[in-house]
Motif scaffolding. Structure first.
Motif, PDB file in Angstrom:
ATOM      1  N   VAL A 116      68.801   8.283   6.673  1.00  0.00           N
ATOM      2  CA  VAL A 116      68.782   8.537   5.227  1.00  0.00           C
ATOM      3  C   VAL A 116      69.680   9.734   4.932  1.00  0.00           C
ATOM      4  O   VAL A 116      69.462  10.828   5.459  1.00  0.00           O
ATOM      5  CB  VAL A 116      67.357   8.824   4.708  1.00  0.00           C
ATOM      6  N   LEU A 117      70.700   9.499   4.103  1.00  0.00           N
ATOM      7  CA  LEU A 117      71.579  10.582   3.664  1.00  0.00           C
ATOM      8  C   LEU A 117      71.319  10.875   2.187  1.00  0.00           C
ATOM      9  O   LEU A 117      70.812  10.021   1.447  1.00  0.00           O
ATOM     10  CB  LEU A 117      73.053  10.189   3.831  1.00  0.00           C
ATOM     11  N   ILE A 118      71.696  12.081   1.783  1.00  0.00           N
ATOM     12  CA  ILE A 118      71.553  12.504   0.395  1.00  0.00           C
ATOM     13  C   ILE A 118      72.952  12.590  -0.197  1.00  0.00           C
ATOM     14  O   ILE A 118      73.801  13.313   0.325  1.00  0.00           O
ATOM     15  CB  ILE A 118      70.878  13.905   0.369  1.00  0.00           C
ATOM     16  N   GLY A 119      73.193  11.809  -1.251  1.00  0.00           N
ATOM     17  CA  GLY A 119      74.539  11.725  -1.806  1.00  0.00           C
ATOM     18  C   GLY A 119      74.712  12.537  -3.075  1.00  0.00           C
ATOM     19  O   GLY A 119      73.818  12.577  -3.919  1.00  0.00           O
ATOM     20  N   LEU A 226      68.089  13.253   6.350  1.00  0.00           N
ATOM     21  CA  LEU A 226      66.664  13.413   6.626  1.00  0.00           C
ATOM     22  C   LEU A 226      66.507  13.405   8.144  1.00  0.00           C
ATOM     23  O   LEU A 226      66.938  12.454   8.814  1.00  0.00           O
ATOM     24  CB  LEU A 226      65.936  12.220   5.993  1.00  0.00           C
ATOM     25  N   ASP A 227      65.882  14.440   8.705  1.00  0.00           N
ATOM     26  CA  ASP A 227      65.725  14.466  10.164  1.00  0.00           C
ATOM     27  C   ASP A 227      64.401  13.807  10.583  1.00  0.00           C
ATOM     28  O   ASP A 227      63.664  13.294   9.735  1.00  0.00           O
ATOM     29  CB  ASP A 227      65.888  15.895  10.720  1.00  0.00           C
ATOM     30  N   ASP A 228      64.140  13.827  11.868  1.00  0.00           N
ATOM     31  CA  ASP A 228      62.972  13.095  12.383  1.00  0.00           C
ATOM     32  C   ASP A 228      61.636  13.638  11.867  1.00  0.00           C
ATOM     33  O   ASP A 228      60.624  12.942  11.861  1.00  0.00           O
ATOM     34  CB  ASP A 228      62.950  13.124  13.925  1.00  0.00           C
ATOM     35  N   ARG A 229      61.647  14.888  11.439  1.00  0.00           N
ATOM     36  CA  ARG A 229      60.410  15.469  10.893  1.00  0.00           C
ATOM     37  C   ARG A 229      60.208  15.123   9.423  1.00  0.00           C
ATOM     38  O   ARG A 229      59.215  15.521   8.811  1.00  0.00           O
ATOM     39  CB  ARG A 229      60.462  16.998  11.020  1.00  0.00           C
ATOM     40  N   GLY A 230      61.240  14.489   8.794  1.00  0.00           N
ATOM     41  CA  GLY A 230      61.163  14.228   7.356  1.00  0.00           C
ATOM     42  C   GLY A 230      61.681  15.387   6.528  1.00  0.00           C
ATOM     43  O   GLY A 230      61.395  15.492   5.339  1.00  0.00           O
ATOM     44  N   PHE A 231      62.447  16.289   7.167  1.00  0.00           N
ATOM     45  CA  PHE A 231      63.056  17.425   6.470  1.00  0.00           C
ATOM     46  C   PHE A 231      64.522  17.098   6.182  1.00  0.00           C
ATOM     47  O   PHE A 231      65.198  16.468   6.998  1.00  0.00           O
ATOM     48  CB  PHE A 231      63.032  18.686   7.352  1.00  0.00           C
ATOM     49  N   LEU A 232      64.996  17.581   5.048  1.00  0.00           N
ATOM     50  CA  LEU A 232      66.427  17.463   4.756  1.00  0.00           C
ATOM     51  C   LEU A 232      67.150  18.657   5.353  1.00  0.00           C
ATOM     52  O   LEU A 232      66.775  19.809   5.094  1.00  0.00           O
ATOM     53  CB  LEU A 232      66.664  17.417   3.250  1.00  0.00           C
ATOM     54  N   VAL A 233      68.171  18.346   6.133  1.00  0.00           N
ATOM     55  CA  VAL A 233      68.947  19.410   6.779  1.00  0.00           C
ATOM     56  C   VAL A 233      70.433  19.087   6.650  1.00  0.00           C
ATOM     57  O   VAL A 233      70.811  17.951   6.388  1.00  0.00           O
ATOM     58  CB  VAL A 233      68.594  19.526   8.285  1.00  0.00           C
ATOM     59  N   LYS A 234      71.253  20.110   6.862  1.00  0.00           N
ATOM     60  CA  LYS A 234      72.703  19.833   6.833  1.00  0.00           C
ATOM     61  C   LYS A 234      73.194  19.533   8.240  1.00  0.00           C
ATOM     62  O   LYS A 234      72.669  20.075   9.213  1.00  0.00           O
ATOM     63  CB  LYS A 234      73.472  20.977   6.195  1.00  0.00           C
ATOM     64  N   VAL A 235      74.175  18.650   8.313  1.00  0.00           N
ATOM     65  CA  VAL A 235      74.783  18.351   9.621  1.00  0.00           C
ATOM     66  C   VAL A 235      76.291  18.502   9.499  1.00  0.00           C
ATOM     67  O   VAL A 235      76.834  18.483   8.417  1.00  0.00           O
ATOM     68  CB  VAL A 235      74.444  16.914  10.106  1.00  0.00           C
TER      69      VAL A 235
END
Lengths: 235, 235
Positions: A116-119, A226-235
């Motif tokens: 899941v990405l945030i656009g 969205l990472d495996d914990r369900g947190f939004l993080v930057k990559v």
């Protein structure tokens, strides 16, 4: 060739198969623009909540809490849903819990996706590069407004479909329509979107600066997922 | 000024208020095009059925029965869903009971409207005149494809919004988007729509003539509406 589809409303998402796909959640005015702005400006991570009360409880756990309903800051919340509130770097290193009228609900309905990405427009190009480096089909999930189609999310979808055309075929009518619409009005996004119902709603709240920010292309190099914990993080 | 809105799927129609409005139901490929063609070619009246078996039972009551599912004639039905089947006048004076994959379901979900019209390109101008002679708001209800947005119904919506612009304001984002899209591709409807998923589905069934017919503008002066008995008639 990989494929790209567009879903115009969280109320239609059950019609799509999410498995194995990259789902890009879009809520241009303003949830996903705010998420990108916050993370690009130093916020460490964001937990999205569909539910207002669950989000509020995170304050006791040391989170900054951002809550918006119907375009306004939810009572008792520290932050509303304004991307520009994060730009001066006041929240570097903070953890943010966030809930909004449409965007966080759309995230919750996207969890079956492979990624899941945030656009948002400010990191469109970075998101395109991230997607093109993988061999996955894409579904753009527009948050809309309370189930309705909206112009700004759909036009972002059109911009993304168009940007992906060397690798991803528009296999579905929504993608074809929005790519063509973006071709027609993309040179004057702000002028065209000033007619949109949600932009009018926001103008009534006096947040012209937010609108300008949300429609600015490629300010940031970051991708938000969205990472495996369900947190939004930057990559 | 009166208002015009567009709903892209029967699965979103519950979000709209139908009361007091003219609802125009659209299923370009092919239900509503077939209804207009049949009535313009002498069929006396049409009862639409969402349910296949209920429709089939009308044969015993002296009705011609037309049934389509997934683009093909339903087993045991006399007629499928081809508009050109009616054009030679073989069914003058007949009463037709009809059920289709998407169109008849959309009619059933429109019954709370003040007036239900059946929209198709071959009677677009007549429908516009009929609407403009009244002082009602308009909602265009696209039948879509199994809940999904589709290009041909949405482009008809765009054409209708554009044709109504002297009397009806696009008060909603779907109407704005489709009116703009029609401006861009309306001069080459057939070329653009040949990319649409449902046109491809129909081409596989070898019904090029149907597609040509469904995209022909203003062949007929008739308007098709649902009367108080729930029958489709020409006015």
């Amino acid at each position: 060739m990989r494929k790209v589809e567009v879903c115009f409303s969280p109320e239609l998402i059950h019609l799509f198969d999410l498995e194995g796909k990259i789902v890009v959640v879009v809520d241009i005015f303003r949830a996903t623009s705010t998420m990108v702005a916050a993370l690009a400006s130093g916020v460490e991570e964001i937990i999205p909540f569909a539910d207002l009360e669950a989000c509020r409880l995170m304050q006791d756990k040391g989170f900054l809490i951002g809550g918006e309903r119907n375009g306004l800051t939810a009572p008792g919340f520290e932050m509303g849903n304004s991307p520009v509130a994060y730009l001066d770097g006041s929240y570097v290193g903070c953890k943010l819990a966030m809930t909004t009228t449409n965007g966080t609900q759309a995230i919750e309905k996207s969890l079956k996706a492979e990624e899941v990405l945030i656009g948002a427009f400010p990191n469109l190009k970075a998101t395109v590069s991230h997607i093109q480096a993988q061999s996955k089909d894409v579904l753009i999930h527009c948050a809309g407004w309370k189930g309705h189609f909206n112009l700004e999310d759909s036009l972002y979808a059109g911009a993304l479909v168009k940007s992906l055309e060397s690798t991803h075929e528009s296999s579905e009518d929504g993608a074809l329509a929005m790519s063509m619409l973006f071709e027609k009005v993309g040179h004057n996004l702000k002028g065209f979107l000033s007619q949109a119902s949600h932009a009018k709603r926001l103008q009534n709240h006096g947040i012209e600066r937010d609108i300008d920010f949300c429609l600015t292309l490629d300010l940031y190099e970051i991708v938000v997922k969205l990472d495996d914990r369900g947190f939004l993080v930057k990559v």
